[in-house]
Design a protein around this motif. Sequence first.
Motif, PDB file in Angstrom:
ATOM      1  N   MET A 193       1.016  -1.167   0.101  1.00 27.00           N
ATOM      2  CA  MET A 193       0.102   0.061   0.062  1.00 27.00           C
ATOM      3  C   MET A 193       1.001   1.154   0.009  1.00 27.00           C
ATOM      4  N   THR A 194       0.690   2.208  -1.016  1.00 23.49           N
ATOM      5  CA  THR A 194       1.397   3.411  -0.986  1.00 23.49           C
ATOM      6  C   THR A 194       0.892   4.274   0.293  1.00 23.49           C
ATOM      7  N   PRO A 195       2.096   5.309   0.673  1.00 25.05           N
ATOM      8  CA  PRO A 195       1.661   6.199   1.706  1.00 25.05           C
ATOM      9  C   PRO A 195       0.159   6.904   1.330  1.00 25.05           C
ATOM     10  N   ASP A 196       0.051   7.340   0.122  1.00 26.61           N
ATOM     11  CA  ASP A 196      -1.382   8.053  -0.203  1.00 26.61           C
ATOM     12  C   ASP A 196      -2.496   6.985  -0.068  1.00 26.61           C
ATOM     13  N   ALA A 197      -2.254   5.694  -0.467  1.00 26.64           N
ATOM     14  CA  ALA A 197      -3.367   4.906  -0.315  1.00 26.64           C
ATOM     15  C   ALA A 197      -3.692   4.687   1.175  1.00 26.64           C
ATOM     16  N   ASP A 198      -2.299   4.547   1.845  1.00 29.79           N
ATOM     17  CA  ASP A 198      -2.738   4.310   3.293  1.00 29.79           C
ATOM     18  C   ASP A 198      -3.593   5.409   3.907  1.00 29.79           C
ATOM     19  N   LEU A 199      -3.419   6.685   3.605  1.00 36.09           N
ATOM     20  CA  LEU A 199      -3.964   7.967   4.172  1.00 36.09           C
ATOM     21  C   LEU A 199      -5.309   7.903   3.735  1.00 36.09           C
ATOM     22  N   GLU A 200      -5.585   7.576   2.332  1.00 42.54           N
ATOM     23  CA  GLU A 200      -6.954   7.262   1.688  1.00 42.54           C
ATOM     24  C   GLU A 200      -7.858   6.163   2.619  1.00 42.54           C
ATOM     25  N   ALA A 201      -7.145   5.052   2.914  1.00 43.03           N
ATOM     26  CA  ALA A 201      -7.842   4.205   3.718  1.00 43.03           C
ATOM     27  C   ALA A 201      -8.226   4.323   4.768  1.00 43.03           C
ATOM     28  N   ALA A 202      -7.444   5.135   5.629  1.00 40.45           N
ATOM     29  CA  ALA A 202      -7.810   5.788   6.927  1.00 40.45           C
ATOM     30  C   ALA A 202      -8.769   6.900   6.922  1.00 40.45           C
ATOM     31  N   ALA A 203      -9.035   7.583   5.663  1.00 39.04           N
ATOM     32  CA  ALA A 203      -9.913   8.568   5.622  1.00 39.04           C
ATOM     33  C   ALA A 203     -11.334   8.084   5.382  1.00 39.04           C
ATOM     34  N   HIS A 204     -11.078   6.908   4.484  1.00 41.39           N
ATOM     35  CA  HIS A 204     -12.598   6.212   4.464  1.00 41.39           C
ATOM     36  C   HIS A 204     -13.054   5.590   5.595  1.00 41.39           C
ATOM     37  N   GLU A 205     -12.109   4.841   6.334  1.00 42.07           N
ATOM     38  CA  GLU A 205     -12.563   4.394   7.631  1.00 42.07           C
ATOM     39  C   GLU A 205     -12.969   5.383   8.531  1.00 42.07           C
ATOM     40  N   GLU A 206     -12.425   6.499   8.759  1.00 38.42           N
ATOM     41  CA  GLU A 206     -12.798   7.509   9.411  1.00 38.42           C
ATOM     42  C   GLU A 206     -14.250   7.981   9.091  1.00 38.42           C
ATOM     43  N   LEU A 207     -14.678   8.276   7.838  1.00 38.64           N
ATOM     44  CA  LEU A 207     -15.674   8.829   7.371  1.00 38.64           C
ATOM     45  C   LEU A 207     -16.716   7.757   7.538  1.00 38.64           C
ATOM     46  N   GLU A 208     -16.606   6.551   7.424  1.00 37.39           N
ATOM     47  CA  GLU A 208     -17.669   5.513   7.741  1.00 37.39           C
ATOM     48  C   GLU A 208     -17.915   5.708   9.243  1.00 37.39           C
ATOM     49  N   ARG A 209     -16.871   5.912  10.104  1.00 37.85           N
ATOM     50  CA  ARG A 209     -17.213   6.191  11.558  1.00 37.85           C
ATOM     51  C   ARG A 209     -17.982   7.208  11.708  1.00 37.85           C
ATOM     52  N   ALA A 210     -17.707   8.168  11.247  1.00 37.00           N
ATOM     53  CA  ALA A 210     -18.089   9.670  11.387  1.00 37.00           C
ATOM     54  C   ALA A 210     -19.840   9.609  10.874  1.00 37.00           C
ATOM     55  N   CYS A 211     -19.992   8.827   9.901  1.00 44.73           N
ATOM     56  CA  CYS A 211     -21.415   8.652   9.238  1.00 44.73           C
ATOM     57  C   CYS A 211     -22.486   7.733  10.172  1.00 44.73           C
ATOM     58  N   THR A 212     -21.944   7.045  11.095  1.00 43.58           N
ATOM     59  CA  THR A 212     -22.606   6.145  11.951  1.00 43.58           C
ATOM     60  C   THR A 212     -23.686   6.894  12.603  1.00 43.58           C
ATOM     61  N   LEU A 213     -23.481   8.052  12.889  1.00 41.48           N
ATOM     62  CA  LEU A 213     -24.643   8.975  13.730  1.00 41.48           C
ATOM     63  C   LEU A 213     -25.664   9.539  12.736  1.00 41.48           C
ATOM     64  N   GLY A 214     -26.933   9.406  12.815  1.00 39.44           N
ATOM     65  CA  GLY A 214     -27.906  10.037  11.919  1.00 39.44           C
ATOM     66  C   GLY A 214     -28.016  11.552  12.232  1.00 39.44           C
ATOM     67  N   TRP A 215     -28.835  12.332  11.362  1.00 39.56           N
ATOM     68  CA  TRP A 215     -29.146  13.415  11.402  1.00 39.56           C
ATOM     69  C   TRP A 215     -29.747  13.913  12.683  1.00 39.56           C
ATOM     70  N   LYS A 216     -30.795  13.042  13.451  1.00 37.90           N
ATOM     71  CA  LYS A 216     -31.186  13.680  14.405  1.00 37.90           C
ATOM     72  C   LYS A 216     -30.184  13.696  15.642  1.00 37.90           C
ATOM     73  N   GLU A 217     -29.113  12.751  15.751  1.00 38.18           N
ATOM     74  CA  GLU A 217     -28.384  12.712  16.566  1.00 38.18           C
ATOM     75  C   GLU A 217     -27.267  13.875  16.557  1.00 38.18           C
ATOM     76  N   LEU A 218     -27.119  14.308  15.052  1.00 38.64           N
ATOM     77  CA  LEU A 218     -25.993  15.393  15.084  1.00 38.64           C
ATOM     78  C   LEU A 218     -26.563  16.704  14.901  1.00 38.64           C
ATOM     79  N   ALA A 219     -27.775  16.772  14.713  1.00 38.60           N
ATOM     80  CA  ALA A 219     -28.477  18.372  14.557  1.00 38.60           C
ATOM     81  C   ALA A 219     -28.338  18.982  15.793  1.00 38.60           C
ATOM     82  N   GLY A 220     -28.555  18.674  16.674  1.00 40.45           N
ATOM     83  CA  GLY A 220     -28.108  19.516  18.214  1.00 40.45           C
ATOM     84  C   GLY A 220     -26.739  19.717  18.495  1.00 40.45           C
ATOM     85  N   HIS A 221     -25.786  19.291  17.564  1.00 33.80           N
ATOM     86  CA  HIS A 221     -24.392  19.380  17.753  1.00 33.80           C
ATOM     87  C   HIS A 221     -23.430  19.967  16.796  1.00 33.80           C
TER      88      HIS A 221
END
Length: 89
Positions: A1-29
Amino acid sequence: MTPDADLEAAAHEELERACTLGWKELAGHTPWGDTYEGFTPKGREVAFERSYLWEDEPGGDIRVEVSVYEARAFEQGVRLSRPIPKETA
């Protein structure tokens, strides 16, 4: 895995985690953001930034932004975003 691919994989994992909460849970924050240190799948020490922002106007869709970068090289990091539509609330 290239350095850029490693960063991209980490970003995709983090985006998936960041989107686990729905709109109702996030709207107040929204708008909200945080930066913390962590590791990529290959073990590189990086900074993770996560932000929840209003897409167009407060109370509408929420945009999730994630950036992953080495502390000394923000410009060479990976930035991804994804909307969380209000209709899913």
